[in-house]
Scaffold this motif. Structure first.
Motif, PDB file in Angstrom:
ATOM      1  N   PRO A 211      36.650  40.549  37.968  1.00 39.14           N
ATOM      2  CA  PRO A 211      37.867  40.138  38.665  1.00 39.14           C
ATOM      3  C   PRO A 211      39.119  40.615  37.949  1.00 39.14           C
ATOM      4  O   PRO A 211      39.184  40.621  36.728  1.00 39.14           O
ATOM      5  CB  PRO A 211      37.777  38.605  38.625  1.00 39.14           C
ATOM      6  CG  PRO A 211      36.912  38.295  37.448  1.00 39.14           C
ATOM      7  CD  PRO A 211      35.923  39.416  37.360  1.00 39.14           C
TER       8      PRO A 211
ATOM      9  N   ARG B  95      45.836  34.857  47.255  1.00 39.72           N
ATOM     10  CA  ARG B  95      44.528  35.510  47.356  1.00 39.72           C
ATOM     11  C   ARG B  95      44.151  36.072  45.980  1.00 39.72           C
ATOM     12  O   ARG B  95      44.959  36.730  45.333  1.00 39.72           O
ATOM     13  CB  ARG B  95      44.599  36.657  48.378  1.00 39.72           C
ATOM     14  CG  ARG B  95      44.418  36.164  49.815  1.00 39.72           C
ATOM     15  CD  ARG B  95      44.707  37.255  50.801  1.00 39.72           C
ATOM     16  NE  ARG B  95      43.697  38.309  50.816  1.00 39.72           N
ATOM     17  CZ  ARG B  95      42.497  38.183  51.383  1.00 39.72           C
ATOM     18  NH1 ARG B  95      42.151  37.054  51.949  1.00 39.72           N
ATOM     19  NH2 ARG B  95      41.649  39.189  51.376  1.00 39.72           N
ATOM     20  N   SER B  96      42.934  35.775  45.554  1.00 40.09           N
ATOM     21  CA  SER B  96      42.521  36.173  44.200  1.00 40.09           C
ATOM     22  C   SER B  96      41.045  36.531  44.178  1.00 40.09           C
ATOM     23  O   SER B  96      40.250  35.998  44.957  1.00 40.09           O
ATOM     24  CB  SER B  96      42.764  35.026  43.208  1.00 40.09           C
ATOM     25  OG  SER B  96      44.104  34.617  43.276  1.00 40.09           O
ATOM     26  N   ASP B  97      40.687  37.414  43.229  1.00 39.53           N
ATOM     27  CA  ASP B  97      39.280  37.814  43.106  1.00 39.53           C
ATOM     28  C   ASP B  97      38.413  36.622  42.696  1.00 39.53           C
ATOM     29  O   ASP B  97      37.276  36.491  43.127  1.00 39.53           O
ATOM     30  CB  ASP B  97      39.131  38.909  42.038  1.00 39.53           C
ATOM     31  CG  ASP B  97      39.888  40.166  42.423  1.00 39.53           C
ATOM     32  OD1 ASP B  97      40.148  40.343  43.633  1.00 39.53           O
ATOM     33  OD2 ASP B  97      40.224  40.965  41.518  1.00 39.53           O
ATOM     34  N   LEU B  98      38.963  35.803  41.806  1.00 34.49           N
ATOM     35  CA  LEU B  98      38.222  34.633  41.323  1.00 34.49           C
ATOM     36  C   LEU B  98      39.104  33.409  41.507  1.00 34.49           C
ATOM     37  O   LEU B  98      40.269  33.406  41.074  1.00 34.49           O
ATOM     38  CB  LEU B  98      37.874  34.826  39.833  1.00 34.49           C
ATOM     39  CG  LEU B  98      37.195  33.668  39.115  1.00 34.49           C
ATOM     40  CD1 LEU B  98      35.841  33.318  39.745  1.00 34.49           C
ATOM     41  CD2 LEU B  98      36.976  34.014  37.626  1.00 34.49           C
ATOM     42  N   VAL B  99      38.566  32.390  42.160  1.00 33.99           N
ATOM     43  CA  VAL B  99      39.293  31.123  42.326  1.00 33.99           C
ATOM     44  C   VAL B  99      38.450  30.037  41.663  1.00 33.99           C
ATOM     45  O   VAL B  99      37.238  29.961  41.885  1.00 33.99           O
ATOM     46  CB  VAL B  99      39.522  30.791  43.821  1.00 33.99           C
ATOM     47  CG1 VAL B  99      40.224  29.448  43.987  1.00 33.99           C
ATOM     48  CG2 VAL B  99      40.341  31.904  44.492  1.00 33.99           C
TER      49      VAL B  99
ATOM     50  N   ALA C 191      40.828  27.179  49.609  1.00 30.86           N
ATOM     51  CA  ALA C 191      40.469  27.900  48.372  1.00 30.86           C
ATOM     52  C   ALA C 191      39.533  29.063  48.718  1.00 30.86           C
ATOM     53  O   ALA C 191      39.663  30.168  48.180  1.00 30.86           O
ATOM     54  CB  ALA C 191      39.807  26.946  47.385  1.00 30.86           C
ATOM     55  N   TRP C 192      38.598  28.804  49.622  1.00 26.42           N
ATOM     56  CA  TRP C 192      37.641  29.862  50.022  1.00 26.42           C
ATOM     57  C   TRP C 192      38.372  30.982  50.762  1.00 26.42           C
ATOM     58  O   TRP C 192      38.097  32.174  50.551  1.00 26.42           O
ATOM     59  CB  TRP C 192      36.517  29.249  50.845  1.00 26.42           C
ATOM     60  CG  TRP C 192      35.507  30.241  51.350  1.00 26.42           C
ATOM     61  CD1 TRP C 192      35.198  30.490  52.653  1.00 26.42           C
ATOM     62  CD2 TRP C 192      34.682  31.124  50.567  1.00 26.42           C
ATOM     63  NE1 TRP C 192      34.229  31.468  52.724  1.00 26.42           N
ATOM     64  CE2 TRP C 192      33.900  31.881  51.461  1.00 26.42           C
ATOM     65  CE3 TRP C 192      34.541  31.347  49.200  1.00 26.42           C
ATOM     66  CZ2 TRP C 192      32.982  32.837  51.036  1.00 26.42           C
ATOM     67  CZ3 TRP C 192      33.631  32.308  48.767  1.00 26.42           C
ATOM     68  CH2 TRP C 192      32.859  33.039  49.674  1.00 26.42           C
TER      69      TRP C 192
ATOM     70  N   THR D  97      39.819  33.306  48.425  1.00 26.94           N
ATOM     71  CA  THR D  97      38.880  33.979  47.505  1.00 26.94           C
ATOM     72  C   THR D  97      38.469  35.347  48.048  1.00 26.94           C
ATOM     73  O   THR D  97      37.911  35.441  49.145  1.00 26.94           O
ATOM     74  CB  THR D  97      37.597  33.119  47.346  1.00 26.94           C
ATOM     75  OG1 THR D  97      37.970  31.824  46.890  1.00 26.94           O
ATOM     76  CG2 THR D  97      36.620  33.743  46.379  1.00 26.94           C
ATOM     77  N   THR D  98      38.717  36.387  47.268  1.00 31.47           N
ATOM     78  CA  THR D  98      38.230  37.699  47.702  1.00 31.47           C
ATOM     79  C   THR D  98      36.897  38.046  47.017  1.00 31.47           C
ATOM     80  O   THR D  98      36.189  38.942  47.456  1.00 31.47           O
ATOM     81  CB  THR D  98      39.266  38.802  47.395  1.00 31.47           C
ATOM     82  OG1 THR D  98      39.605  38.711  46.012  1.00 31.47           O
ATOM     83  CG2 THR D  98      40.520  38.638  48.221  1.00 31.47           C
TER      84      THR D  98
ATOM     85  N   LEU E 213      34.280  32.041  44.304  1.00 27.74           N
ATOM     86  CA  LEU E 213      34.883  30.703  44.169  1.00 27.74           C
ATOM     87  C   LEU E 213      33.950  29.866  43.309  1.00 27.74           C
ATOM     88  O   LEU E 213      32.751  29.750  43.610  1.00 27.74           O
ATOM     89  CB  LEU E 213      35.036  30.045  45.548  1.00 27.74           C
ATOM     90  CG  LEU E 213      35.421  28.552  45.558  1.00 27.74           C
ATOM     91  CD1 LEU E 213      36.812  28.325  44.959  1.00 27.74           C
ATOM     92  CD2 LEU E 213      35.378  27.985  46.982  1.00 27.74           C
TER      93      LEU E 213
ATOM     94  N   ARG F  45      31.720  36.379  48.297  1.00 25.48           N
ATOM     95  CA  ARG F  45      31.842  37.051  49.606  1.00 25.48           C
ATOM     96  C   ARG F  45      30.661  37.979  49.820  1.00 25.48           C
ATOM     97  O   ARG F  45      30.225  38.199  50.939  1.00 25.48           O
ATOM     98  CB  ARG F  45      33.145  37.867  49.648  1.00 25.48           C
ATOM     99  CG  ARG F  45      34.398  37.009  49.641  1.00 25.48           C
ATOM    100  CD  ARG F  45      34.810  36.617  51.039  1.00 25.48           C
ATOM    101  NE  ARG F  45      35.764  35.519  51.044  1.00 25.48           N
ATOM    102  CZ  ARG F  45      35.909  34.690  52.059  1.00 25.48           C
ATOM    103  NH1 ARG F  45      35.170  34.807  53.134  1.00 25.48           N
ATOM    104  NH2 ARG F  45      36.793  33.730  52.011  1.00 25.48           N
TER     105      ARG F  45
END
Ligand SMILES: C[S@@+](CC[C@H](N)C(=O)[O-])C[C@H]1O[C@@H](n2cnc3c(N)ncnc32)[C@H](O)[C@@H]1O
Length: 322
Positions: free
Chosen positions: A80, A142-146, A167-168, A171-172, A175, A256
């Motif tokens: 991430p 929006r983030s690679d890791l949440v 949150a989901w 998430t890119t 999560l 994802r």
């Protein structure tokens, strides 16, 4: 597991002027407040926030580091660049993520308690975008890791799944939700697991399958343990004799993309007995299985003697997961 030495030093510096008796009282009050579920008043003084750094941050950091390690085993190519930390407190999850992922470039931390959030600036190297906001209502980057680490228990149950949906949606990549390893914490994780699976999210960890949880409806609950080395001050604040504690936590991580799930996961401390090792395994939705690995199964036995509660079984070897 231990916080990085530089973090331990900074925590010691931050509390150098506070008398030990005051810190100890604050640590006791903090623990009582959390046991009563009175989260709103947990950080009612500077000493309470410092006490969190000493008696909780090392444990939540360790749980997060371990959970991230399990995720990486299942998704070894996950690197991430951006992290969104919900209810970030003093940045425990950020510290663990930075350690696991040198790829990290952009960090957003959302925390309602400004005093606690300020510590993140002291403890974390590199820049963190701090947002003093309510995670229930604020827009989520929006983030690679949440990550939501030890904070969903502080959200009313009727608002929790809505927050998880947001949150989901943010998430890119992955999560990760971590909660205390209590029946209640597990219950929250289970509700989130069922909800996200229904929505088509891909399981990463800890479950080796997407069937119903075999511990659901039993007296058992899915949780793991991170061993945390205690500093001498930590021992004094907790009036503890042991040099370590085992932080129990429940967690779930979704992605994802499809992950390469293990055949099973160890859900208890393996028991090493004369010439054999007894493993308790989550395999499918039916029930927890027992497996006995004997000395005669040479390679398996060697692996079983090294395996730990929480690990995948059989263990991943290089090239297993894509
Ligand atoms: C137990 S602490 C966990 C802190 C950190 N994530 C960790 O793992 O150590 C829970 C944190 O969530 C924060 N929190 C709870 N509800 C929140 C909300 N609605 N909005 C923002 N922060 C919240 C609290 O202020 C607290 O710092």
């Amino acid at each position: 597991m231990q916080l990085p030495a530089c973090t331990r030093e900074k925590i010691a510096q931050l509390s150098a002027d506070v008398p030990l008796t005051e810190l100890r009282r604050a640590a006791e009050r903090l623990s009582a407040t959390y046991k009563d579920g009175d989260f709103g008043s947990a950080f009612d003084s500077p000493a309470a926030r410092l006490a969190y750094l000493h008696v909780r941050l090392p444990a939540t950091f360790a749980a997060c580091a371990l959970a991230l390690g399990y995720c990486v085993e299942v998704m070894p190519k996950f690197a991430p660049q951006s992290l969104l930390d919900l209810g970030s407190g003093p940045g425990s999850a950020i510290l663990a993520t930075q350690q696991q992922f040198p790829s990290l470039q952009q960090i957003v931390a959302i925390e309602r308690d400004a005093g606690l959030a300020k510590f993140a600036n002291d403890l974390i190297s590199g820049s963190v975008q701090q947002r003093a906001a309510d995670i229930r209502t604020t827009a989520l980057e929006r983030s690679d890791l949440v990550i939501a680490s030890y904070c969903l228990g502080e959200i009313a149950s009727k608002e929790r799944l809505d927050l998880i949906d947001r949150a989901w949606a943010a998430t890119t990549g992955v999560l990760l939700v971590i909660e205390p390893g209590t029946p209640e914490g597990y219950g929250r994780i289970l509700a989130i697991r069922d909800h996200l699976l229904r929505g088509g999210a891909q399981m990463v960890a800890p479950c080796p399958h997407v069937q119903r949880c075999p511990m659901q409806g039993t007296n058992d609950w899915c949780h793991f343990a991170a061993r945390v080395e205690r500093t001498s001050l930590h021992r004094q604040l907790k009036s503890a004799a042991l040099g370590h504690e085992d932080e129990k936590f429940s967690y779930v991580a979704f992605a994802r993309e499809t992950a390469h799930l293990p055949a099973s996961r160890i859900v208890r401390h393996p028991r090493q007995l004369g010439g054999h090792v007894k493993l308790e395994l989550c395999v499918d939705g039916e029930r927890i299985r027992q497996e006995v690995v004997t000395r005669s199964q040479k390679a398996e036995y060697r692996a079983a003697r090294r395996i730990r509660w929480g690990d995948a079984w059989p263990p991943y070897t290089d090239g297993d997961a894509g």
